[in-house]
Design an enzyme around this catalytic site. Structure first.
Site, short mmCIF file in Angstrom:
data_model
loop_
_atom_site.label_atom_id
_atom_site.label_comp_id
_atom_site.label_asym_id
_atom_site.label_seq_id
_atom_site.Cartn_x
_atom_site.Cartn_y
_atom_site.Cartn_z
N HIS A 115 0.82 -1.21 0.00
CA HIS A 115 0.00 0.00 0.00
C HIS A 115 0.86 1.27 0.00
O HIS A 115 0.40 2.32 0.43
CB HIS A 115 -0.97 -0.02 1.19
CG HIS A 115 -2.04 -1.07 1.04
ND1 HIS A 115 -2.88 -1.47 2.05
CD2 HIS A 115 -2.40 -1.82 -0.05
CE1 HIS A 115 -3.70 -2.41 1.61
NE2 HIS A 115 -3.43 -2.64 0.34
N CYS A 123 3.84 14.65 -7.12
CA CYS A 123 2.90 15.56 -7.76
C CYS A 123 1.92 14.76 -8.62
O CYS A 123 2.33 13.86 -9.36
CB CYS A 123 3.68 16.56 -8.62
SG CYS A 123 2.59 17.62 -9.59
N CYS A 126 2.99 16.11 -12.55
CA CYS A 126 4.29 15.82 -13.18
C CYS A 126 5.05 14.70 -12.47
O CYS A 126 6.16 14.36 -12.88
CB CYS A 126 5.15 17.08 -13.26
SG CYS A 126 5.79 17.59 -11.65
P1 OAD Z 1 -7.22 -3.92 10.30
O1 OAD Z 1 -7.42 -2.82 11.27
O2 OAD Z 1 -8.33 -4.25 9.38
O3 OAD Z 1 -6.87 -5.27 11.09
C1 OAD Z 1 -5.90 -5.28 12.11
C2 OAD Z 1 -5.81 -6.67 12.67
O4 OAD Z 1 -4.77 -6.68 13.64
C3 OAD Z 1 -7.08 -7.14 13.39
O5 OAD Z 1 -7.43 -8.44 12.90
C4 OAD Z 1 -6.67 -7.21 14.86
O6 OAD Z 1 -7.31 -8.27 15.56
C5 OAD Z 1 -5.17 -7.45 14.75
N1 OAD Z 1 -4.36 -7.02 15.89
C6 OAD Z 1 -4.60 -6.03 16.77
N2 OAD Z 1 -3.58 -5.92 17.66
C7 OAD Z 1 -2.67 -6.87 17.31
C8 OAD Z 1 -1.39 -7.27 17.82
N3 OAD Z 1 -0.83 -6.65 18.86
N4 OAD Z 1 -0.75 -8.29 17.21
C9 OAD Z 1 -1.30 -8.92 16.13
N5 OAD Z 1 -2.50 -8.59 15.61
C10 OAD Z 1 -3.17 -7.58 16.19
O7 OAD Z 1 -5.88 -3.60 9.52
P2 OAD Z 1 -5.34 -4.21 8.14
O8 OAD Z 1 -5.72 -5.64 7.99
O9 OAD Z 1 -3.92 -3.85 8.04
O10 OAD Z 1 -5.67 0.18 3.53
O11 OAD Z 1 -6.16 -3.35 7.10
C11 OAD Z 1 -5.88 -3.51 5.72
C12 OAD Z 1 -6.01 -2.21 5.01
O12 OAD Z 1 -7.26 -1.59 5.32
C13 OAD Z 1 -4.99 -1.14 5.39
O13 OAD Z 1 -3.75 -1.29 4.74
C14 OAD Z 1 -5.66 0.13 4.97
C15 OAD Z 1 -7.03 -0.18 5.55
O14 OAD Z 1 -8.08 0.53 5.03
C16 OAD Z 1 -5.81 1.33 2.87
O15 OAD Z 1 -5.95 2.40 3.44
C17 OAD Z 1 -5.80 1.20 1.38
#
Ligand code: OAD
Length: 241
Positions: A115, A123, A126
């Protein structure tokens, strides 16, 4: 935990998919859990090309806050354990959905940023890059060519950075063990990397329910489980002694 360590001991090639939970113990919010960004903000407003076109100041305020939080954050014990593990295997690739650069700061080398990242802006007209160290001041939202500066991240509806998917999918397919750490695995295409390889042993590390379809599930925070696994690879024990 013992089974996970045993699977890794026999592995030649390891692929790691990480998400926001990986950095939770560095003090950074996740997106979907309690206190997560998407509990109090709309992703359409902050992380989409349409939201940016509507209100770039709002979007930049959010990213500037995150840039400051990343500068104050430190890699946690989980990032450090992954960095220590990399030389134990013939191939060890991390594909992260995080834009916080904490894997690289911990010393991990082969990191695919699915991501993008928040080290630079570019920019929209450009493509000229600029550093985001310290954030982007309000009066520098426009480039001299007349285009708007945007962060080098991937927003909803956008393509992954060039080559990122191909490299990550190839590393996932080549792996004997796939570690899925700290992700809800609901955002595609990144989430698909957790399960593309039907031959690999899939190990999930997440204190709550995360990605479906893992063969082994370790319900512990990344900063606890990964150092234990790394230690087991070194000294053969998972009980911390
Ligand atoms: P999420 O917030 O969807 O999920 C985070 C996960 O981490 C959850 O399943 C929690 O249970 C887990 N978690 C929390 N604390 C933890 C710890 N200490 N150790 C291990 N796991 C833990 O985040 P992502 O899966 O990263 O994209 O979300 C994916 C994408 O959605 C992001 O990259 C972002 C977001 O919208 C964009 O903005 C394009």
């Amino acid at each position: 935990m013992d089974e996970a360590a045993a699977a890794l001991k026999g592995a030649r090639s390891v692929f790691v998919l990480t998400g926001a939970g990986m950095s939770a113990e560095s003090g950074l919010p996740t997106f979907r859990g309690a206190g997560g960004y998407w509990q109090s903000h709309r992703f359409e407003d902050l992380a989409s090309p349409q939201g940016f076109a509507r209100d770039p100041q709002l979007v930049w305020r959010w990213y500037n806050e995150r840039i400051r939080a990343y500068a104050d954050a430190r890699p946690n014990a989980g990032h450090e354990a992954l960095a220590r593990m990399q030389d134990r295997f013939e191939r060890f690739t991390i594909a992260t959905q995080n834009v916080d650069s904490l894997h690289a700061r911990a010393g991990s080398r082969d990191v695919i940023e699915l991501h993008g990242h928040l080290r630079e802006a570019r920019c929209t007209k450009c493509e000229a890059p600029r550093s985001l160290e310290g954030g982007l001041p309000d009066d520098e939202l426009h480039h001299t060519c007349g285009g708007m500066m945007r962060p080098c991240v991937v927003w909803f509806g956008e393509q992954l950075p060039e080559g990122a998917w191909e490299r990550a999918a190839q590393a996932a397919m080549d792996a004997d063990v796939v570690l899925v750490v700290g992700t809800s695995a609901v955002v595609y295409p990144a989430a698909a990397l957790a399960s593309v390889n039907e031959r690999a042993c899939i190990i999930e590390i997440n204190p709550d329910a995360g990605a479906a379809g893992a063969h082994l599930t370790i319900r512990e925070p990344a900063g606890v489980a990964l150092p234990r696994i790394e230690r087991a690879l070194r000294v053969g024990r998972t009980d911390g002694r």
